[in-house]
Motif scaffolding. Sequence first.
Motif, mmCIF file in Angstrom:
data_model
loop_
_atom_site.group_PDB
_atom_site.id
_atom_site.type_symbol
_atom_site.label_atom_id
_atom_site.label_comp_id
_atom_site.label_asym_id
_atom_site.label_seq_id
_atom_site.Cartn_x
_atom_site.Cartn_y
_atom_site.Cartn_z
ATOM 1 N N PRO A 27 -41.170 -9.277 -24.490
ATOM 2 C CA PRO A 27 -41.525 -8.034 -23.774
ATOM 3 C C PRO A 27 -41.995 -6.909 -24.688
ATOM 4 C CG PRO A 27 -39.432 -8.897 -22.979
ATOM 5 C CD PRO A 27 -39.829 -9.725 -24.160
ATOM 6 N N ALA A 28 -41.376 -6.769 -25.842
ATOM 7 C CA ALA A 28 -41.797 -5.711 -26.776
ATOM 8 C C ALA A 28 -43.210 -5.977 -27.280
ATOM 9 C CB ALA A 28 -40.821 -5.623 -27.943
ATOM 10 N N ALA A 29 -43.525 -7.243 -27.550
ATOM 11 C CA ALA A 29 -44.865 -7.598 -28.021
ATOM 12 C C ALA A 29 -45.893 -7.351 -26.924
ATOM 13 C CB ALA A 29 -44.902 -9.059 -28.460
ATOM 14 N N ARG A 30 -45.547 -7.698 -25.702
ATOM 15 C CA ARG A 30 -46.466 -7.452 -24.581
ATOM 16 C C ARG A 30 -46.720 -5.963 -24.408
ATOM 17 N NH1 ARG A 30 -43.907 -11.589 -20.833
ATOM 18 N NH2 ARG A 30 -42.537 -9.844 -20.465
ATOM 19 N N ASP A 31 -45.675 -5.163 -24.541
ATOM 20 C CA ASP A 31 -45.819 -3.712 -24.419
ATOM 21 C C ASP A 31 -46.750 -3.171 -25.505
ATOM 22 O OD1 ASP A 31 -45.164 -1.149 -23.251
ATOM 23 O OD2 ASP A 31 -43.926 -0.799 -25.040
ATOM 24 N N GLU A 32 -46.551 -3.634 -26.732
ATOM 25 C CA GLU A 32 -47.403 -3.196 -27.849
ATOM 26 C C GLU A 32 -48.849 -3.624 -27.609
ATOM 27 O OE1 GLU A 32 -47.804 -1.169 -31.511
ATOM 28 O OE2 GLU A 32 -45.964 -1.440 -30.379
ATOM 29 N N LEU A 33 -49.040 -4.827 -27.094
ATOM 30 C CA LEU A 33 -50.393 -5.299 -26.802
ATOM 31 C C LEU A 33 -51.056 -4.468 -25.708
ATOM 32 C CD1 LEU A 33 -50.010 -9.180 -26.930
ATOM 33 C CD2 LEU A 33 -51.457 -7.766 -28.386
ATOM 34 N N GLU A 34 -50.314 -4.121 -24.685
ATOM 35 C CA GLU A 34 -50.880 -3.301 -23.608
ATOM 36 C C GLU A 34 -51.278 -1.921 -24.107
ATOM 37 O OE1 GLU A 34 -51.948 -4.017 -20.531
ATOM 38 O OE2 GLU A 34 -51.528 -6.060 -21.188
ATOM 39 N N LYS A 35 -50.443 -1.323 -24.950
ATOM 40 C CA LYS A 35 -50.779 -0.023 -25.535
ATOM 41 C C LYS A 35 -52.054 -0.130 -26.374
ATOM 42 C CE LYS A 35 -46.047 1.684 -25.939
ATOM 43 N NZ LYS A 35 -44.983 1.982 -26.906
ATOM 44 N N THR A 36 -52.145 -1.221 -27.130
ATOM 45 C CA THR A 36 -53.310 -1.423 -27.986
ATOM 46 C C THR A 36 -54.558 -1.647 -27.149
ATOM 47 O OG1 THR A 36 -51.885 -2.330 -29.712
ATOM 48 C CG2 THR A 36 -54.233 -2.803 -29.894
ATOM 49 N N ARG A 37 -54.447 -2.433 -26.102
ATOM 50 C CA ARG A 37 -55.599 -2.655 -25.212
ATOM 51 C C ARG A 37 -56.077 -1.340 -24.597
ATOM 52 N NH1 ARG A 37 -52.706 -7.638 -22.828
ATOM 53 N NH2 ARG A 37 -53.527 -9.278 -24.148
ATOM 54 N N ALA A 38 -55.142 -0.515 -24.178
ATOM 55 C CA ALA A 38 -55.507 0.777 -23.599
ATOM 56 C C ALA A 38 -56.243 1.636 -24.622
ATOM 57 C CB ALA A 38 -54.263 1.497 -23.091
ATOM 58 N N ARG A 39 -55.765 1.620 -25.864
ATOM 59 C CA ARG A 39 -56.414 2.401 -26.918
ATOM 60 C C ARG A 39 -57.823 1.863 -27.188
ATOM 61 N NH1 ARG A 39 -55.679 7.070 -27.958
ATOM 62 N NH2 ARG A 39 -53.574 6.937 -28.730
ATOM 63 N N ILE A 40 -57.967 0.549 -27.181
ATOM 64 C CA ILE A 40 -59.280 -0.056 -27.420
ATOM 65 C C ILE A 40 -60.254 0.345 -26.323
ATOM 66 C CG2 ILE A 40 -60.528 -2.264 -27.483
ATOM 67 C CD1 ILE A 40 -58.028 -3.392 -28.966
ATOM 68 N N LEU A 41 -59.797 0.372 -25.080
ATOM 69 C CA LEU A 41 -60.659 0.802 -23.981
ATOM 70 C C LEU A 41 -61.098 2.256 -24.160
ATOM 71 C CD1 LEU A 41 -58.929 -0.897 -20.932
ATOM 72 C CD2 LEU A 41 -61.122 -1.495 -21.973
ATOM 73 N N GLN A 42 -60.190 3.102 -24.639
ATOM 74 C CA GLN A 42 -60.547 4.494 -24.913
ATOM 75 C C GLN A 42 -61.607 4.569 -26.014
ATOM 76 O OE1 GLN A 42 -56.709 6.057 -25.910
ATOM 77 N NE2 GLN A 42 -56.301 6.762 -23.821
ATOM 78 N N ILE A 43 -61.436 3.757 -27.044
ATOM 79 C CA ILE A 43 -62.397 3.729 -28.153
ATOM 80 C C ILE A 43 -63.772 3.299 -27.643
ATOM 81 C CG2 ILE A 43 -63.028 2.543 -30.305
ATOM 82 C CD1 ILE A 43 -59.945 2.370 -30.849
ATOM 83 N N LEU A 44 -63.800 2.262 -26.836
ATOM 84 C CA LEU A 44 -65.076 1.771 -26.315
ATOM 85 C C LEU A 44 -65.768 2.815 -25.452
ATOM 86 C CD1 LEU A 44 -64.077 -1.899 -25.434
ATOM 87 C CD2 LEU A 44 -65.564 -1.137 -27.302
ATOM 88 N N GLN A 45 -64.998 3.504 -24.628
ATOM 89 C CA GLN A 45 -65.576 4.545 -23.780
ATOM 90 C C GLN A 45 -66.160 5.681 -24.624
ATOM 91 O OE1 GLN A 45 -66.112 4.485 -20.513
ATOM 92 N NE2 GLN A 45 -67.143 6.445 -20.684
ATOM 93 N N LEU A 46 -65.417 6.116 -25.628
ATOM 94 C CA LEU A 46 -65.908 7.181 -26.510
ATOM 95 C C LEU A 46 -67.140 6.728 -27.291
ATOM 96 C CD1 LEU A 46 -62.722 8.836 -28.008
ATOM 97 C CD2 LEU A 46 -64.603 9.999 -26.871
ATOM 98 N N ASP A 47 -67.115 5.493 -27.750
ATOM 99 C CA ASP A 47 -68.240 4.975 -28.517
ATOM 100 C C ASP A 47 -69.504 4.945 -27.657
ATOM 101 O OD1 ASP A 47 -69.200 3.869 -31.049
ATOM 102 O OD2 ASP A 47 -69.500 2.017 -29.888
ATOM 103 N N LYS A 48 -69.338 4.565 -26.400
ATOM 104 C CA LYS A 48 -70.481 4.555 -25.484
ATOM 105 C C LYS A 48 -71.014 5.974 -25.310
ATOM 106 C CE LYS A 48 -71.735 3.280 -20.784
ATOM 107 N NZ LYS A 48 -71.253 2.739 -19.514
ATOM 108 N N GLU A 49 -70.105 6.923 -25.149
ATOM 109 C CA GLU A 49 -70.516 8.329 -25.019
ATOM 110 C C GLU A 49 -71.216 8.809 -26.284
ATOM 111 O OE1 GLU A 49 -68.334 12.603 -24.495
ATOM 112 O OE2 GLU A 49 -67.478 10.911 -23.409
ATOM 113 N N ASN A 50 -70.689 8.414 -27.432
ATOM 114 C CA ASN A 50 -71.299 8.808 -28.700
ATOM 115 C C ASN A 50 -72.706 8.256 -28.839
ATOM 116 O OD1 ASN A 50 -68.957 10.143 -29.289
ATOM 117 N ND2 ASN A 50 -68.262 8.709 -30.847
#
Length: 94
Positions: free
Chosen positions: A68-91
Amino acid sequence: MSQSEALHAHHLLCDEIHQCVLEENRFLRQQQRAPDAALLERKRTLLARLDATLATLRTLPAASVRDPAARDELEKTRARILQILQLDKENEQL
């Protein structure tokens, strides 16, 4: 490196990449020109580090993600990656 250490290191790196992309976004909005060489070099360095953390993650057994801790860390990381992709597209549009 343990699974939790590898996941945590990868997540921290994603946070660094997010900060860099945010800085690039601010720069593009304020200056309305391409970023300077220092920012581009920083992005290249972060991408090289990303390759290294991804290589480490690929060595981990897939079954270890059931923790469960690993899944939680992965979900947080996936969310951050989606934010990065959105910003990169805007950039790119800026």
